[in-house]
Motif scaffolding. Structure first.
Motif, PDB file in Angstrom:
ATOM      1  N   ALA A 155       0.832  -1.193   0.000  1.00 39.97           N
ATOM      2  CA  ALA A 155       0.000   0.000   0.000  1.00 39.97           C
ATOM      3  C   ALA A 155       0.867   1.244   0.000  1.00 39.97           C
ATOM      4  N   MET A 156       0.394   2.268  -0.693  1.00 33.60           N
ATOM      5  CA  MET A 156       1.019   3.584  -0.678  1.00 33.60           C
ATOM      6  C   MET A 156      -0.021   4.592  -0.208  1.00 33.60           C
ATOM      7  N   LEU A 157       0.313   5.345   0.830  1.00 27.78           N
ATOM      8  CA  LEU A 157      -0.591   6.340   1.396  1.00 27.78           C
ATOM      9  C   LEU A 157       0.058   7.711   1.315  1.00 27.78           C
ATOM     10  N   ASP A 158      -0.609   8.633   0.662  1.00 22.60           N
ATOM     11  CA  ASP A 158      -0.073   9.986   0.487  1.00 22.60           C
ATOM     12  C   ASP A 158       1.340   9.952  -0.083  1.00 22.60           C
ATOM     13  N   SER A 159       1.529   9.109  -1.094  1.00 22.40           N
ATOM     14  CA  SER A 159       2.787   8.969  -1.845  1.00 22.40           C
ATOM     15  C   SER A 159       3.916   8.321  -1.043  1.00 22.40           C
ATOM     16  N   VAL A 160       3.603   7.734   0.104  1.00 22.13           N
ATOM     17  CA  VAL A 160       4.616   7.083   0.924  1.00 22.13           C
ATOM     18  C   VAL A 160       4.282   5.597   1.042  1.00 22.13           C
ATOM     19  N   LEU A 161       5.262   4.739   0.758  1.00 20.12           N
ATOM     20  CA  LEU A 161       5.062   3.305   0.947  1.00 20.12           C
ATOM     21  C   LEU A 161       4.789   3.035   2.425  1.00 20.12           C
ATOM     22  N   PHE A 162       3.701   2.336   2.678  1.00 21.77           N
ATOM     23  CA  PHE A 162       3.265   2.090   4.053  1.00 21.77           C
ATOM     24  C   PHE A 162       4.052   0.916   4.629  1.00 21.77           C
ATOM     25  N   ARG A 163       4.690   1.147   5.798  1.00 19.61           N
ATOM     26  CA  ARG A 163       5.542   0.123   6.415  1.00 19.61           C
ATOM     27  C   ARG A 163       5.093  -0.276   7.818  1.00 19.61           C
ATOM     28  N   GLY A 164       4.536   0.661   8.553  1.00 17.06           N
ATOM     29  CA  GLY A 164       4.151   0.369   9.914  1.00 17.06           C
ATOM     30  C   GLY A 164       5.327   0.412  10.868  1.00 17.06           C
ATOM     31  N   ALA A 165       5.069   0.077  12.125  1.00 19.05           N
ATOM     32  CA  ALA A 165       6.089   0.184  13.167  1.00 19.05           C
ATOM     33  C   ALA A 165       7.198  -0.846  13.011  1.00 19.05           C
ATOM     34  N   HIS A 166       6.882  -2.000  12.413  1.00 16.91           N
ATOM     35  CA  HIS A 166       7.852  -3.091  12.354  1.00 16.91           C
ATOM     36  C   HIS A 166       8.039  -3.639  10.940  1.00 16.91           C
ATOM     37  N   ALA A 167       7.766  -2.823   9.926  1.00 17.61           N
ATOM     38  CA  ALA A 167       8.027  -3.125   8.507  1.00 17.61           C
ATOM     39  C   ALA A 167       7.103  -4.193   7.931  1.00 17.61           C
ATOM     40  N   HIS A 168       6.050  -4.590   8.656  1.00 14.15           N
ATOM     41  CA  HIS A 168       5.141  -5.623   8.168  1.00 14.15           C
ATOM     42  C   HIS A 168       3.889  -5.060   7.497  1.00 14.15           C
TER      43      HIS A 168
END
Length: 321
Positions: A155-168
Motif C-alpha cells: 500500500a502507498m498512502l499519500d505517496s509514501v510506501l506504508f511500512r508500519g512500526a515493524h516493517a510488516h
C-alpha cells in the motif's frame, strides 16, 4: 548511470539492466531497460552466484563487460527490515534470512548504494510508473496485488510506501483469512488467500488440467473455468480487504498471470465493486504494461532516483556506515 534490478521471485530470478541516462527514472515514470534475463530460482544462497553470472552476461551482451554499475535494487518475497535484511518469507529463500544483501551488493558489484525492498512494494512503485492509463499526476494512494507463486500486496498512502512500526504493514494481504475452516498455512494462520489461490495452490489441485495460472485463465475445460472463478473470488476478497483498510484511488494487479489481461482484471473488478461498503469509493482495477516486470521497474525507480527519500520510499543503504 547504469542500474541493476534483481527480483528474487518464487519461480524465476529476473534481472534487468538500464544504462541510458536519458531514461533515468523518476518517482512517477519507470526507465527503459536495455536488457533483461530470467534464470530458474533454487531459493538458496546458490542463487546469488547465478545472479552475478546473469548480470555479467547482460553486460557482455551490451558490450559493457566490466563497466561501472552505479546502483542496485533487489527485491525479495518477504519482510524486509529498515536495515535491508529479509526477516522471513515462509519457505521462500529461507537461506536469505538475516543476510545483508546491501553489503553483498557493494562487495560483488562495487556500488556505493543498494536498495533492498519487499517485492510487492517494488511492484507497486513500478506499476505506478508504467501504468499509462493513469492520469497525471499519478495517484498518491494506491494498493497492489501481485499474483504468482504466492499472493503479495502493498500500500502507498499519500505517496509514501506504508511500512508500519515493524516493517510488516501492507505486505501481508496474501495472508488474509478467506476460509476460517481452511487448512493451516505455513505462516501459522488458516485459510489464507495465498494458500487457496496461487500457482503453488494450483499445483496441489487434482481437479484441473491447467499447470500454470496462465493456462488456467486460457480457454479450458469446465473444471478449469470453475477453479479460475474460485481464484477470482479469493483475490477479490483480498482486494475488498485492502480497499476497506486503505481507501485507495486505484487497485493495481501485477504478475505473470496478468498477461491474460481482461480475463482476470474484469471479473476481479466486478467482484470488488459488488462487495465494497456501500459508500466506499469504487477504484478502478488497473493492469500495467509488462506486469511480469513490475518489480524490476520499481527497483530501477527506487535505485536510480537519488532524491527519493530513503525513509519514504525504500530501504536504502550506502557504503557509509
Amino acid at each position: 548511470m547504469t542500474t541493476i534490478a534483481i527480483d528474487f521471485g518464487g519461480t524465476d530470478i529476473k534481472v534487468g539492466l538500464t544504462r541510458d541516462a536519458t531514461h533515468a527514472a523518476t518517482p512517477d515514470r519507470a526507465p527503459v531497460f536495455d536488457a533483461t534475463v530470467s534464470v530458474p530460482a533454487q531459493r538458496t544462497r546458490g542463487d546469488l552466484a547465478a545472479t552475478v553470472e546473469a548480470v555479467r552476461s547482460l553486460q557482455i551482451g551490451l558490450g559493457d563487460a566490466g563497466g561501472v554499475i552505479d546502483g542496485v535494487g533487489i527485491a525479495v518475497p518477504g519482510v524486509v527490515d529498515r536495515d535491508g535484511r529479509m526477516l522471513h518469507a515462509h519457505e521462500k529463500y529461507d537461506d536469505f534470512r538475516a543476510l545483508d544483501l546491501s553489503a553483498w551488493s557493494r562487495q560483488v558489484f562495487g556500488v556505493e548504494r543498494a536498495v533492498i525492498e519487499n517485492d510487492a512494494r517494488a511492484a507497486l512503485v513500478g506499476s505506478l510508473g508504467t501504468a499509462t492509463s493513469l492520469s497525471d499526476p499519478r495517484p498518491q494512494n494506491a494498493v497492489v496485488i501481485t499474483l504468482g507463486t504466492g499472493v503479495g500486496t502493498a500500500a502507498m498512502l499519500d505517496s509514501v510506501l506504508f511500512r508500519g512500526a515493524h516493517a510488516h504493514a501492507g505486505i501481508l494481504g496474501g495472508h488474509v483469512t478467506v476460509d476460517v475452516t481452511g487448512e493451516r498455512c505455513p505462516c501459522g494462520n488458516r485459510g489464507c488467500a495465498e494458500l487457496l489461490a496461487s500457482s503453488t495452490a494450483l499445483r496441489d489441485r487434482r481437479d484441473v488440467s491447467a499447470h500454470t495460472l496462465a493456462e488456467l485463465f486460457a480457454a479450458g475445460t469446465a473444471a478449469d473455468d470453475a477453479v479460475a472463478d474460485e481464484f477470482i473470488r479469493v483475490w477479490g476478497a483480498v482486494a475488498v480487504t485492502l480497499c476497506h483498510m486503505y481507501d485507495p484511488e486505484v487497485v493495481l494487479l501485477t504478475g505473470g498471470v496478468l498477461r491474460a489481461g481482461e480475463r482476470v482484471r474484469q471479473p476481479l473488478e466486478h467482484y470488488l465493486h459488488a462487495h465494497l461498503w456501500p459508500t466506499a469509493f469504487r477504484p478502478p482495477v488497473v493492469v500495467p504494461p509488462d506486469p511480469h516486470l513490475s518489480v524490476l521497474y520499481g527497483l530501477a525507480i527506487l535505485a536510480g532516483h537519488r532524491h527519493v527519500p530513503a525513509d519514504a520510499m525504500s530501504t536504502e543503504k550506502t557504503g557509509a556506515q
